[in-house]
Design an enzyme around this catalytic site. Sequence first.
Site, mmCIF file in Angstrom:
data_model
loop_
_atom_site.group_PDB
_atom_site.id
_atom_site.type_symbol
_atom_site.label_atom_id
_atom_site.label_comp_id
_atom_site.label_asym_id
_atom_site.label_seq_id
_atom_site.Cartn_x
_atom_site.Cartn_y
_atom_site.Cartn_z
ATOM 1 N N LYS A 155 0.875 -1.175 0.000
ATOM 2 C CA LYS A 155 0.000 0.000 0.000
ATOM 3 C C LYS A 155 0.906 1.216 0.000
ATOM 4 O O LYS A 155 1.546 1.524 1.007
ATOM 5 C CB LYS A 155 -0.919 0.003 1.224
ATOM 6 C CG LYS A 155 -1.811 1.230 1.266
ATOM 7 C CD LYS A 155 -2.549 1.385 2.581
ATOM 8 C CE LYS A 155 -2.920 2.847 2.756
ATOM 9 N NZ LYS A 155 -3.516 3.111 4.074
ATOM 10 N N ALA A 166 -9.294 5.691 4.046
ATOM 11 C CA ALA A 166 -9.089 6.832 4.954
ATOM 12 C C ALA A 166 -10.323 7.702 5.114
ATOM 13 O O ALA A 166 -11.086 7.919 4.170
ATOM 14 C CB ALA A 166 -7.925 7.724 4.520
ATOM 15 N N GLY A 167 -10.480 8.188 6.326
ATOM 16 C CA GLY A 167 -11.521 9.154 6.632
ATOM 17 C C GLY A 167 -12.810 8.570 7.184
ATOM 18 O O GLY A 167 -13.709 9.302 7.567
ATOM 19 N N ASN A 190 -9.002 2.102 9.656
ATOM 20 C CA ASN A 190 -8.248 1.721 10.845
ATOM 21 C C ASN A 190 -8.792 2.447 12.076
ATOM 22 O O ASN A 190 -9.424 1.862 12.952
ATOM 23 C CB ASN A 190 -6.767 2.018 10.641
ATOM 24 C CG ASN A 190 -5.863 1.461 11.736
ATOM 25 O OD1 ASN A 190 -4.703 1.168 11.503
ATOM 26 N ND2 ASN A 190 -6.329 1.281 12.957
ATOM 27 N N GLY A 211 -7.622 9.497 9.336
ATOM 28 C CA GLY A 211 -7.954 9.606 10.758
ATOM 29 C C GLY A 211 -8.920 10.722 11.091
ATOM 30 O O GLY A 211 -9.195 10.955 12.268
#
Lengths: 283, 66
Positions: free
Chosen positions: A110, A197-198, A219, A171
């Site tokens: 990644k 993401a986000g 995550n 994040g």
Amino acid sequence: MDCAPLPVIDPADEPLVIGGESFRSRLFVGTGKYATLAQMAEALALSGTECVTVAIRRVSLDGSGGPSLLDFVDRARYRILPNTAGCFDAATAVRTAVLARELLDTKRVKLEVLGDARTLLPDPLGTLEATRELVRQGFDVWVYTSDDPRLACHLAEAGATAIMPAGSPIGSGQGVLNPNAIRILMELVEVPVIVDAGVGTASDVAIAMELGVEGVLLNSGIALAREPLRMAAAMRDACRAGRQAFLAGRIPRRLHANASSPEGGLIASVLRPVPGSTALAGE
Amino acid sequence: MRVLVNGVERELAPGTTVAGLLAELGLARAAVAVERNRVLVPRAEQAVTALAEGDRIELVTLVGGG
């Protein structure tokens, strides 16, 4: 009284194929920021993911290293997608990918080439440069990028295996800020698109999947939730629900109502004017 | 001889190999990848790769991340 769990009845779906590998779960989950590695392992299991991301960092030489991440990630169950998170130039990202390949014996990576530490926005030029070099070296490059459709075209032409546009900053928990850009991006590239993401909560995953992206990577949304295990299960269900809703096809949005119950056959009622017209509604 | 290991200077016996350094650090069997002066030292070459004065060594492993 306890209720029996509902059976999971997912109508047929194609497995997701990326770089010749097949995935039944379309959720990709990171391994960072959990309170403990044991909690991480439990969250990964509940999320239903088959592919987890890891980061590459210097070994601690002062004996403060603690247990190994790999002791908590069952490699028979999860494929591992190493990232180049924290790299701010193409050369460092490429070196990190080479080290990851040595550690994991995988050509998956990644790729992240970031612009600055405050925004963590991807640097487009460095990302493209590193994609070209890693493709040349035989990697399967899953590339983290912005939601810019034209940049995605360049990355796909450079040989990226999957395009991973950010829904919003890493994040940030803001969800998918520009769904139209993601839709256009998907029209322009043929390789799988994964929103990365986000994601802040389950509905963000569902919204992304309903756009028709092939998967979602997250995550913090799980790891930093008040109850990470409950959120892991919620994300799993949202991913499945969003995918099924996309395949099923949503109804068009319309301004006015459209009755679900039959309009005829009502008992005699008071005649009601139709707003804006001289006609009468009812029987 | 002095080498830089993960940014920290370290005194090693002349002729120390990459494998020797890993053993000295207790990392012989750890999941560690090694870079010497920005170039990967594959596992198979660690026992025959001798370090030199001024080498910059990076020792990395896997950690949690997204």
